[in-house]
Design a protein around this motif. Structure first.
Motif, PDB file in Angstrom:
ATOM      1  N   ILE A  41      -8.251   9.917 -23.777  1.00  0.00           N
ATOM      2  CA  ILE A  41      -7.721  11.234 -24.126  1.00  0.00           C
ATOM      3  C   ILE A  41      -7.034  11.848 -22.916  1.00  0.00           C
ATOM      4  CG2 ILE A  41      -8.314  13.496 -25.074  1.00  0.00           C
ATOM      5  CD1 ILE A  41     -10.947  12.194 -26.098  1.00  0.00           C
ATOM      6  N   ALA A  42      -5.796  12.316 -23.123  1.00  0.00           N
ATOM      7  CA  ALA A  42      -5.003  12.886 -22.031  1.00  0.00           C
ATOM      8  C   ALA A  42      -4.165  14.044 -22.568  1.00  0.00           C
ATOM      9  CB  ALA A  42      -4.100  11.809 -21.429  1.00  0.00           C
ATOM     10  N   PRO A  43      -3.593  14.869 -21.691  1.00  0.00           N
ATOM     11  CA  PRO A  43      -2.730  15.963 -22.157  1.00  0.00           C
ATOM     12  C   PRO A  43      -1.501  15.432 -22.902  1.00  0.00           C
ATOM     13  CG  PRO A  43      -3.360  16.278 -19.865  1.00  0.00           C
ATOM     14  CD  PRO A  43      -3.782  14.893 -20.234  1.00  0.00           C
ATOM     15  N   LYS A  44      -1.063  16.164 -23.893  1.00  0.00           N
ATOM     16  CA  LYS A  44       0.062  15.750 -24.731  1.00  0.00           C
ATOM     17  C   LYS A  44       1.381  15.717 -23.976  1.00  0.00           C
ATOM     18  CE  LYS A  44       1.428  14.949 -29.087  1.00  0.00           C
ATOM     19  NZ  LYS A  44       0.811  13.975 -30.011  1.00  0.00           N
ATOM     20  N   SER A  45       1.515  16.556 -22.951  1.00  0.00           N
ATOM     21  CA  SER A  45       2.814  16.745 -22.303  1.00  0.00           C
ATOM     22  C   SER A  45       3.212  15.622 -21.355  1.00  0.00           C
ATOM     23  CB  SER A  45       2.815  18.068 -21.526  1.00  0.00           C
ATOM     24  OG  SER A  45       1.812  18.054 -20.513  1.00  0.00           O
ATOM     25  N   ILE A  46       2.305  14.681 -21.080  1.00  0.00           N
ATOM     26  CA  ILE A  46       2.602  13.660 -20.073  1.00  0.00           C
ATOM     27  C   ILE A  46       2.754  12.276 -20.687  1.00  0.00           C
ATOM     28  CG2 ILE A  46       1.526  14.951 -18.191  1.00  0.00           C
ATOM     29  CD1 ILE A  46      -0.342  11.980 -19.643  1.00  0.00           C
ATOM     30  N   SER A  47       3.388  11.394 -19.915  1.00  0.00           N
ATOM     31  CA  SER A  47       3.494   9.980 -20.296  1.00  0.00           C
ATOM     32  C   SER A  47       3.846   9.206 -19.034  1.00  0.00           C
ATOM     33  CB  SER A  47       4.572   9.768 -21.360  1.00  0.00           C
ATOM     34  OG  SER A  47       5.870   9.926 -20.806  1.00  0.00           O
ATOM     35  N   LYS A  48       3.809   7.903 -19.118  1.00  0.00           N
ATOM     36  CA  LYS A  48       4.221   7.079 -17.979  1.00  0.00           C
ATOM     37  C   LYS A  48       5.701   7.282 -17.690  1.00  0.00           C
ATOM     38  CE  LYS A  48       0.713   3.494 -18.691  1.00  0.00           C
ATOM     39  NZ  LYS A  48       0.444   2.071 -18.917  1.00  0.00           N
ATOM     40  N   ALA A  49       6.490   7.535 -18.727  1.00  0.00           N
ATOM     41  CA  ALA A  49       7.932   7.753 -18.534  1.00  0.00           C
ATOM     42  C   ALA A  49       8.209   9.057 -17.797  1.00  0.00           C
ATOM     43  CB  ALA A  49       8.648   7.743 -19.881  1.00  0.00           C
ATOM     44  N   THR A  50       7.512  10.143 -18.167  1.00  0.00           N
ATOM     45  CA  THR A  50       7.726  11.418 -17.465  1.00  0.00           C
ATOM     46  C   THR A  50       7.308  11.289 -16.010  1.00  0.00           C
ATOM     47  OG1 THR A  50       5.525  12.282 -18.077  1.00  0.00           O
ATOM     48  CG2 THR A  50       7.356  12.749 -19.568  1.00  0.00           C
ATOM     49  N   ALA A  51       6.245  10.544 -15.760  1.00  0.00           N
ATOM     50  CA  ALA A  51       5.759  10.356 -14.389  1.00  0.00           C
ATOM     51  C   ALA A  51       6.752   9.537 -13.568  1.00  0.00           C
ATOM     52  CB  ALA A  51       4.403   9.670 -14.405  1.00  0.00           C
ATOM     53  N   LEU A  52       7.303   8.492 -14.160  1.00  0.00           N
ATOM     54  CA  LEU A  52       8.273   7.669 -13.435  1.00  0.00           C
ATOM     55  C   LEU A  52       9.521   8.474 -13.097  1.00  0.00           C
ATOM     56  CD1 LEU A  52       9.171   4.975 -12.269  1.00  0.00           C
ATOM     57  CD2 LEU A  52       9.941   4.307 -14.562  1.00  0.00           C
TER      58      LEU A  52
ATOM     59  N   VAL B  98       0.812  -1.217   0.000  1.00  0.00           N
ATOM     60  CA  VAL B  98       0.000   0.000   0.000  1.00  0.00           C
ATOM     61  C   VAL B  98       0.846   1.267   0.000  1.00  0.00           C
ATOM     62  CG1 VAL B  98      -2.071  -1.016   1.015  1.00  0.00           C
ATOM     63  CG2 VAL B  98      -0.238  -0.206   2.516  1.00  0.00           C
ATOM     64  N   ASN B  99       2.017   1.223   0.594  1.00  0.00           N
ATOM     65  CA  ASN B  99       2.867   2.413   0.672  1.00  0.00           C
ATOM     66  C   ASN B  99       3.825   2.467  -0.513  1.00  0.00           C
ATOM     67  OD1 ASN B  99       1.740   3.324   3.141  1.00  0.00           O
ATOM     68  ND2 ASN B  99       2.971   1.820   4.225  1.00  0.00           N
ATOM     69  N   ASN B 100       3.245   2.608  -1.697  1.00  0.00           N
ATOM     70  CA  ASN B 100       4.025   2.711  -2.921  1.00  0.00           C
ATOM     71  C   ASN B 100       3.443   3.815  -3.792  1.00  0.00           C
ATOM     72  OD1 ASN B 100       6.130   0.257  -3.773  1.00  0.00           O
ATOM     73  ND2 ASN B 100       4.796  -0.245  -2.054  1.00  0.00           N
ATOM     74  N   PRO B 101       4.269   4.428  -4.652  1.00  0.00           N
ATOM     75  CA  PRO B 101       3.776   5.495  -5.524  1.00  0.00           C
ATOM     76  C   PRO B 101       2.776   4.972  -6.548  1.00  0.00           C
ATOM     77  CG  PRO B 101       6.181   5.503  -5.386  1.00  0.00           C
ATOM     78  CD  PRO B 101       5.719   4.216  -4.779  1.00  0.00           C
ATOM     79  N   LEU B 102       2.020   5.891  -7.134  1.00  0.00           N
ATOM     80  CA  LEU B 102       1.061   5.551  -8.177  1.00  0.00           C
ATOM     81  C   LEU B 102       1.195   6.521  -9.353  1.00  0.00           C
ATOM     82  CD1 LEU B 102      -2.328   4.778  -6.373  1.00  0.00           C
ATOM     83  CD2 LEU B 102      -0.906   3.165  -7.630  1.00  0.00           C
ATOM     84  N   ILE B 103       1.133   5.963 -10.557  1.00  0.00           N
ATOM     85  CA  ILE B 103       1.075   6.763 -11.780  1.00  0.00           C
ATOM     86  C   ILE B 103      -0.309   6.530 -12.389  1.00  0.00           C
ATOM     87  CG2 ILE B 103       2.003   7.102 -14.100  1.00  0.00           C
ATOM     88  CD1 ILE B 103       4.710   6.074 -13.006  1.00  0.00           C
ATOM     89  N   SER B 104      -1.176   7.523 -12.277  1.00  0.00           N
ATOM     90  CA  SER B 104      -2.541   7.417 -12.792  1.00  0.00           C
ATOM     91  C   SER B 104      -2.684   8.214 -14.080  1.00  0.00           C
ATOM     92  CB  SER B 104      -3.531   7.956 -11.754  1.00  0.00           C
ATOM     93  OG  SER B 104      -3.337   7.366 -10.493  1.00  0.00           O
ATOM     94  N   TYR B 105      -3.740   7.896 -14.837  1.00  0.00           N
ATOM     95  CA  TYR B 105      -4.073   8.631 -16.053  1.00  0.00           C
ATOM     96  C   TYR B 105      -2.877   8.745 -17.002  1.00  0.00           C
ATOM     97  CZ  TYR B 105      -8.015   9.915 -13.073  1.00  0.00           C
ATOM     98  OH  TYR B 105      -9.109   9.879 -12.241  1.00  0.00           O
ATOM     99  N   ASN B 106      -2.136   7.651 -17.149  1.00  0.00           N
ATOM    100  CA  ASN B 106      -0.979   7.606 -18.064  1.00  0.00           C
ATOM    101  C   ASN B 106       0.089   8.647 -17.754  1.00  0.00           C
ATOM    102  OD1 ASN B 106      -1.808   5.410 -19.660  1.00  0.00           O
ATOM    103  ND2 ASN B 106      -3.116   6.715 -20.910  1.00  0.00           N
ATOM    104  N   GLY B 107       0.127   9.084 -16.507  1.00  0.00           N
ATOM    105  CA  GLY B 107       1.130  10.068 -16.093  1.00  0.00           C
ATOM    106  C   GLY B 107       0.576  11.439 -15.789  1.00  0.00           C
ATOM    107  N   GLY B 108      -0.723  11.617 -15.935  1.00  0.00           N
ATOM    108  CA  GLY B 108      -1.325  12.922 -15.675  1.00  0.00           C
ATOM    109  C   GLY B 108      -1.482  13.248 -14.207  1.00  0.00           C
ATOM    110  N   PHE B 109      -1.494  12.221 -13.352  1.00  0.00           N
ATOM    111  CA  PHE B 109      -1.666  12.415 -11.919  1.00  0.00           C
ATOM    112  C   PHE B 109      -0.706  11.461 -11.213  1.00  0.00           C
ATOM    113  CE2 PHE B 109      -4.412  12.120  -7.962  1.00  0.00           C
ATOM    114  CZ  PHE B 109      -4.198  13.432  -7.572  1.00  0.00           C
ATOM    115  N   VAL B 110       0.274  12.039 -10.529  1.00  0.00           N
ATOM    116  CA  VAL B 110       1.367  11.257  -9.947  1.00  0.00           C
ATOM    117  C   VAL B 110       1.396  11.474  -8.440  1.00  0.00           C
ATOM    118  CG1 VAL B 110       3.836  10.756 -10.060  1.00  0.00           C
ATOM    119  CG2 VAL B 110       2.654  11.669 -12.079  1.00  0.00           C
ATOM    120  N   GLN B 111       1.429  10.377  -7.686  1.00  0.00           N
ATOM    121  CA  GLN B 111       1.431  10.460  -6.223  1.00  0.00           C
ATOM    122  C   GLN B 111       2.587   9.661  -5.646  1.00  0.00           C
ATOM    123  OE1 GLN B 111      -2.735   8.978  -6.293  1.00  0.00           O
ATOM    124  NE2 GLN B 111      -3.114  10.548  -4.753  1.00  0.00           N
ATOM    125  N   ASN B 112       3.109  10.144  -4.514  1.00  0.00           N
ATOM    126  CA  ASN B 112       4.181   9.412  -3.844  1.00  0.00           C
ATOM    127  C   ASN B 112       3.598   8.334  -2.927  1.00  0.00           C
ATOM    128  OD1 ASN B 112       3.317  10.714  -1.486  1.00  0.00           O
ATOM    129  ND2 ASN B 112       4.997  12.185  -1.476  1.00  0.00           N
TER     130      ASN B 112
END
Length: 272
Positions: free
Chosen positions: A189-200, A59-73
């Protein structure tokens, strides 16, 4: 190389034919150190991923949601939030209104549905989450007052209408939006500026002291290409798109055959 974190897509990659985590996968994850980061990266909303982390006892792990649009620690704090501006959301809705297509709107941990139909029922079953039932016009009005946009818009329906909508949106908004057909009957559909790689990269820069080259990652679809190219070991499941297989460092079994578990056993020497 000794990999220091694992990042994986969910649907079509990590989950089995029952859209669940297999016993084999859960067992192999438990054999990794408890402080070894397991980072889920998906087009899903956070709520639709947390129950998977609970099942993995992570449970105490980061999450990359919405293909990188919403990133949580690991504490659930927001590291990055990128949305589609409200004016553009409204333009997309006007196009969808000309069709019989279904539209879903997402912001942070809120999923909005205008009606209960085949498509909404299907998503409830697949993600094990419940939407907020609200007319789309009312959602846009609410967001206008709060100055919100959409982390994701999803349209579903007849494949021919989906093809028409994809063409129209791509022609007009391809510089501003990621348009991703996860299936013939879906557009995400998501913003162009994000990706799973940018979020990681954001998670690693903010929370850890090792580079992205020391991460092993798994995926199956177009939205995993940047991720698998960025990490030190990018692995495509057997059911992956041909384009993803071409850039992957390695291939594994089908998601219905525990491909991710097999590769974890292989690369972390966890063979029985």
């Amino acid at each position: 190389m000794r990999y220091k974190a694992l990042c994986s897509d969910i649907d079509g990659t990590l989950l089995n034919s029952e859209r669940d985590l297999s016993d084999r996968l859960k067992k192999v994850i438990k054999r990794l150190p408890i402080d070894f980061p397991i980072i889920l990266a998906s087009s899903r909303m956070p709520k639709a991923m947390r129950h998977l982390l609970e099942d993995l006892d992570r449970v105490n792990n980061p999450l990359i949601s919405y293909n990188g649009g919403f990133v949580q620690n690991a504490k659930g704090e927001t590291l990055e939030s990128t949305t589609i501006p409200l004016g553009l959301v409204d333009k997309i809705y006007q196009f969808v209104s000309k069709t019989n297509l279904h539209i879903s709107l997402f912001y942070e941990d809120n999923w909005y549905e205008a009606k209960e139909d085949y498509w909404s029922k299907r998503e409830i079953q697949n993600t094990k989450t419940e939407p907020i039932w609200m007319q789309t016009e009312d959602v846009l009005s609410l967001w206008s007052k709060k100055n919100n946009g959409a982390h994701k818009i999803m349209t579903m329906g007849d494949s021919q209408e989906i093809s028409w909508l994809f063409g129209e949106l791509h022609l007009l908004f391809s510089k501003e939006l990621h348009l991703y057909r996860s299936k013939d009957t879906y557009i995400e559909i998501a913003p162009k500026s994000i990706s799973k790689a940018t979020a990681l990269r954001k998670i690693l820069n903010e929370c850890y002291d090792f580079p992205i080259e020391e991460v092993i990652a798994f995926g199956d679809n177009y939205n995993d290409i940047d991720l698998l190219q960025a990490v030190g070991m990018g692995i495509a499941v057997a059911n992956a798109r041909p384009e993803l297989k071409m850039i992957a460092n390695d291939h594994t079994l089908h998601h219905k055959e525990d491909g991710v578990a097999l590769s974890i056993e292989k690369y972390f020497e966890l063979m029985n």
